[in-house]
Design a protein around this motif. Structure first.
Motif, PDB file in Angstrom:
ATOM      1  N   PHE A 176      -1.615  -8.018  17.065  1.00  0.00           N
ATOM      2  CA  PHE A 176      -1.440  -6.751  16.365  1.00  0.00           C
ATOM      3  C   PHE A 176      -2.484  -5.753  16.839  1.00  0.00           C
ATOM      4  CE2 PHE A 176       0.320  -9.964  13.575  1.00  0.00           C
ATOM      5  CZ  PHE A 176       1.536  -9.415  13.241  1.00  0.00           C
ATOM      6  N   LYS A 177      -2.109  -4.494  16.806  1.00  0.00           N
ATOM      7  CA  LYS A 177      -3.014  -3.445  17.245  1.00  0.00           C
ATOM      8  C   LYS A 177      -3.950  -3.008  16.125  1.00  0.00           C
ATOM      9  CE  LYS A 177      -2.603   0.501  20.266  1.00  0.00           C
ATOM     10  NZ  LYS A 177      -1.674   1.428  20.889  1.00  0.00           N
ATOM     11  N   ARG A 178      -3.412  -2.966  14.901  1.00  0.00           N
ATOM     12  CA  ARG A 178      -4.199  -2.521  13.746  1.00  0.00           C
ATOM     13  C   ARG A 178      -4.025  -3.502  12.593  1.00  0.00           C
ATOM     14  NH1 ARG A 178      -1.569   3.270  13.422  1.00  0.00           N
ATOM     15  NH2 ARG A 178       0.101   1.818  13.112  1.00  0.00           N
ATOM     16  N   LEU A 179      -4.982  -3.465  11.695  1.00  0.00           N
ATOM     17  CA  LEU A 179      -4.928  -4.326  10.515  1.00  0.00           C
ATOM     18  C   LEU A 179      -3.716  -3.984   9.652  1.00  0.00           C
ATOM     19  CD1 LEU A 179      -6.360  -6.566   8.928  1.00  0.00           C
ATOM     20  CD2 LEU A 179      -7.707  -4.795   7.802  1.00  0.00           C
ATOM     21  N   SER A 180      -3.383  -2.716   9.574  1.00  0.00           N
ATOM     22  CA  SER A 180      -2.220  -2.313   8.776  1.00  0.00           C
ATOM     23  C   SER A 180      -0.925  -2.884   9.358  1.00  0.00           C
ATOM     24  CB  SER A 180      -2.139  -0.793   8.670  1.00  0.00           C
ATOM     25  OG  SER A 180      -2.030  -0.210   9.944  1.00  0.00           O
ATOM     26  N   ASP A 181      -0.847  -3.027  10.676  1.00  0.00           N
ATOM     27  CA  ASP A 181       0.333  -3.634  11.299  1.00  0.00           C
ATOM     28  C   ASP A 181       0.468  -5.101  10.895  1.00  0.00           C
ATOM     29  OD1 ASP A 181       0.812  -1.227  12.582  1.00  0.00           O
ATOM     30  OD2 ASP A 181      -0.184  -1.852  14.441  1.00  0.00           O
ATOM     31  N   LEU A 182      -0.653  -5.794  10.840  1.00  0.00           N
ATOM     32  CA  LEU A 182      -0.643  -7.196  10.419  1.00  0.00           C
ATOM     33  C   LEU A 182      -0.147  -7.316   8.983  1.00  0.00           C
ATOM     34  CD1 LEU A 182      -1.383 -10.229  10.665  1.00  0.00           C
ATOM     35  CD2 LEU A 182      -3.691  -9.595   9.988  1.00  0.00           C
ATOM     36  N   PHE A 183      -0.695  -6.509   8.087  1.00  0.00           N
ATOM     37  CA  PHE A 183      -0.287  -6.570   6.686  1.00  0.00           C
ATOM     38  C   PHE A 183       1.164  -6.140   6.508  1.00  0.00           C
ATOM     39  CE2 PHE A 183      -4.740  -7.100   5.723  1.00  0.00           C
ATOM     40  CZ  PHE A 183      -4.717  -7.843   4.553  1.00  0.00           C
ATOM     41  N   ALA A 184       1.620  -5.182   7.306  1.00  0.00           N
ATOM     42  CA  ALA A 184       3.011  -4.734   7.213  1.00  0.00           C
ATOM     43  C   ALA A 184       3.980  -5.841   7.620  1.00  0.00           C
ATOM     44  CB  ALA A 184       3.220  -3.499   8.076  1.00  0.00           C
ATOM     45  N   SER A 185       3.545  -6.736   8.494  1.00  0.00           N
ATOM     46  CA  SER A 185       4.415  -7.821   8.944  1.00  0.00           C
ATOM     47  C   SER A 185       4.502  -8.953   7.926  1.00  0.00           C
ATOM     48  CB  SER A 185       3.926  -8.374  10.282  1.00  0.00           C
ATOM     49  OG  SER A 185       2.755  -9.143  10.107  1.00  0.00           O
ATOM     50  N   LEU A 186       3.607  -8.952   6.958  1.00  0.00           N
ATOM     51  CA  LEU A 186       3.589 -10.004   5.946  1.00  0.00           C
ATOM     52  C   LEU A 186       4.442  -9.600   4.755  1.00  0.00           C
ATOM     53  CD1 LEU A 186      -0.241 -10.748   5.964  1.00  0.00           C
ATOM     54  CD2 LEU A 186       1.549 -12.018   7.143  1.00  0.00           C
ATOM     55  N   GLY A 187       5.167 -10.531   4.208  1.00  0.00           N
ATOM     56  CA  GLY A 187       5.966 -10.251   3.021  1.00  0.00           C
ATOM     57  C   GLY A 187       5.168 -10.356   1.739  1.00  0.00           C
ATOM     58  N   ASN A 188       3.954 -10.880   1.833  1.00  0.00           N
ATOM     59  CA  ASN A 188       3.139 -11.123   0.643  1.00  0.00           C
ATOM     60  C   ASN A 188       2.368  -9.898   0.178  1.00  0.00           C
ATOM     61  OD1 ASN A 188       3.918 -13.564   1.672  1.00  0.00           O
ATOM     62  ND2 ASN A 188       1.989 -14.575   1.326  1.00  0.00           N
ATOM     63  N   PHE A 189       2.314  -8.855   0.999  1.00  0.00           N
ATOM     64  CA  PHE A 189       1.481  -7.699   0.691  1.00  0.00           C
ATOM     65  C   PHE A 189       2.274  -6.406   0.834  1.00  0.00           C
ATOM     66  CE2 PHE A 189      -1.455 -11.005   1.981  1.00  0.00           C
ATOM     67  CZ  PHE A 189      -2.455 -10.908   1.030  1.00  0.00           C
ATOM     68  N   LYS A 190       1.844  -5.406   0.061  1.00  0.00           N
ATOM     69  CA  LYS A 190       2.451  -4.077   0.114  1.00  0.00           C
ATOM     70  C   LYS A 190       1.363  -3.077   0.490  1.00  0.00           C
ATOM     71  CE  LYS A 190       4.606  -0.649  -2.860  1.00  0.00           C
ATOM     72  NZ  LYS A 190       4.980  -0.331  -4.238  1.00  0.00           N
ATOM     73  N   LEU A 191       1.666  -2.193   1.431  1.00  0.00           N
ATOM     74  CA  LEU A 191       0.722  -1.165   1.859  1.00  0.00           C
ATOM     75  C   LEU A 191       1.062   0.160   1.202  1.00  0.00           C
ATOM     76  CD1 LEU A 191       0.483  -1.881   5.674  1.00  0.00           C
ATOM     77  CD2 LEU A 191      -1.216  -2.397   3.946  1.00  0.00           C
ATOM     78  N   GLU A 192       0.022   0.945   0.933  1.00  0.00           N
ATOM     79  CA  GLU A 192       0.222   2.272   0.352  1.00  0.00           C
ATOM     80  C   GLU A 192      -0.819   3.223   0.931  1.00  0.00           C
ATOM     81  OE1 GLU A 192       1.081   2.934  -4.000  1.00  0.00           O
ATOM     82  OE2 GLU A 192      -0.971   3.707  -3.911  1.00  0.00           O
ATOM     83  N   ARG A 193      -0.350   4.317   1.526  1.00  0.00           N
ATOM     84  CA  ARG A 193      -1.261   5.348   2.026  1.00  0.00           C
ATOM     85  C   ARG A 193      -1.343   6.427   0.956  1.00  0.00           C
ATOM     86  NH1 ARG A 193      -3.440   6.466   6.833  1.00  0.00           N
ATOM     87  NH2 ARG A 193      -2.093   4.968   7.876  1.00  0.00           N
ATOM     88  N   ARG A 194      -2.552   6.701   0.525  1.00  0.00           N
ATOM     89  CA  ARG A 194      -2.745   7.657  -0.565  1.00  0.00           C
ATOM     90  C   ARG A 194      -3.165   9.023  -0.038  1.00  0.00           C
ATOM     91  NH1 ARG A 194      -5.544   3.771  -5.088  1.00  0.00           N
ATOM     92  NH2 ARG A 194      -3.755   2.374  -5.305  1.00  0.00           N
ATOM     93  N   ALA A 195      -3.251   9.975  -0.951  1.00  0.00           N
ATOM     94  CA  ALA A 195      -3.554  11.363  -0.600  1.00  0.00           C
ATOM     95  C   ALA A 195      -4.913  11.506   0.081  1.00  0.00           C
ATOM     96  CB  ALA A 195      -3.502  12.240  -1.845  1.00  0.00           C
ATOM     97  N   ASP A 196      -5.832  10.588  -0.198  1.00  0.00           N
ATOM     98  CA  ASP A 196      -7.156  10.670   0.424  1.00  0.00           C
ATOM     99  C   ASP A 196      -7.150  10.177   1.871  1.00  0.00           C
ATOM    100  OD1 ASP A 196      -6.857   7.961   0.003  1.00  0.00           O
ATOM    101  OD2 ASP A 196      -8.692   7.704  -1.154  1.00  0.00           O
ATOM    102  N   GLY A 197      -5.986   9.731   2.357  1.00  0.00           N
ATOM    103  CA  GLY A 197      -5.856   9.273   3.741  1.00  0.00           C
ATOM    104  C   GLY A 197      -6.168   7.800   3.932  1.00  0.00           C
ATOM    105  N   GLN A 198      -6.635   7.150   2.897  1.00  0.00           N
ATOM    106  CA  GLN A 198      -6.976   5.731   2.982  1.00  0.00           C
ATOM    107  C   GLN A 198      -5.727   4.874   2.765  1.00  0.00           C
ATOM    108  OE1 GLN A 198      -9.967   4.447   3.714  1.00  0.00           O
ATOM    109  NE2 GLN A 198     -10.979   6.426   3.807  1.00  0.00           N
ATOM    110  N   VAL A 199      -5.735   3.691   3.360  1.00  0.00           N
ATOM    111  CA  VAL A 199      -4.638   2.744   3.191  1.00  0.00           C
ATOM    112  C   VAL A 199      -5.093   1.665   2.220  1.00  0.00           C
ATOM    113  CG1 VAL A 199      -3.112   1.102   4.341  1.00  0.00           C
ATOM    114  CG2 VAL A 199      -3.805   3.187   5.522  1.00  0.00           C
ATOM    115  N   TYR A 200      -4.247   1.391   1.244  1.00  0.00           N
ATOM    116  CA  TYR A 200      -4.529   0.380   0.232  1.00  0.00           C
ATOM    117  C   TYR A 200      -3.498  -0.731   0.349  1.00  0.00           C
ATOM    118  CZ  TYR A 200      -7.756   3.665  -1.904  1.00  0.00           C
ATOM    119  OH  TYR A 200      -8.808   4.511  -2.135  1.00  0.00           O
ATOM    120  N   VAL A 201      -3.892  -1.926  -0.059  1.00  0.00           N
ATOM    121  CA  VAL A 201      -3.018  -3.088   0.034  1.00  0.00           C
ATOM    122  C   VAL A 201      -2.979  -3.793  -1.321  1.00  0.00           C
ATOM    123  CG1 VAL A 201      -4.868  -4.588   0.885  1.00  0.00           C
ATOM    124  CG2 VAL A 201      -2.504  -5.165   1.385  1.00  0.00           C
ATOM    125  N   LYS A 202      -1.798  -4.320  -1.647  1.00  0.00           N
ATOM    126  CA  LYS A 202      -1.622  -5.043  -2.904  1.00  0.00           C
ATOM    127  C   LYS A 202      -0.893  -6.343  -2.610  1.00  0.00           C
ATOM    128  CE  LYS A 202       0.507  -4.658  -7.452  1.00  0.00           C
ATOM    129  NZ  LYS A 202       1.250  -3.782  -8.367  1.00  0.00           N
TER     130      LYS A 202
END
Length: 109
Positions: free
Chosen positions: A80-106
């Motif tokens: 993977f190129k970025r950590l967000s790409d890794l998390f996006a490929s997983l079904g166990n986690f959800k990504l959310e980009r917020r107004a502050d520009g930061q990416v959050y994971v649940k």
């Protein structure tokens, strides 16, 4: 410098004349198979140790930092190129980009 042998072989096979392999699909399959149980445990433990908000979201950067502190974790080792790409490929986690520009994971499950 990291050299992915699987990617070299795949790109060599794709460059051969007459090769009709869909390299994007193959790369996605290789990436998903690269996520093993040990990596999933590391990511889940890092998420559990991170500070979360009221909705259960943790800052992706912090989760990656905790995972890196626990081992020699690098997403490039898993294709993977970025950590967000890794998390996006997983079904166990959800990504959310917020107004502050930061990416959050649940964690979902």
């Amino acid at each position: 410098r990291f050299i992915e042998i699987k990617q070299l072989i795949a790109s060599y096979a794709a460059d051969k004349p007459g090769a009709k392999a869909d390299t994007a699909a193959r790369a996605a399959a290789d990436s998903s198979s690269a996520v093993d149980d040990e990596l999933l445990e590391l990511i889940t433990a890092a998420y559990s140790e991170s500070k979360r908000d009221d909705e259960g979201y943790a800052l992706l950067q912090q989760v990656g930092q905790i995972a890196g502190n626990r081992s020699s974790f690098d997403v490039r080792n898993y294709g993977f190129k970025r950590l967000s790409d890794l998390f996006a490929s997983l079904g166990n986690f959800k990504l959310e980009r917020r107004a502050d520009g930061q990416v959050y994971v649940k964690r979902l499950r």
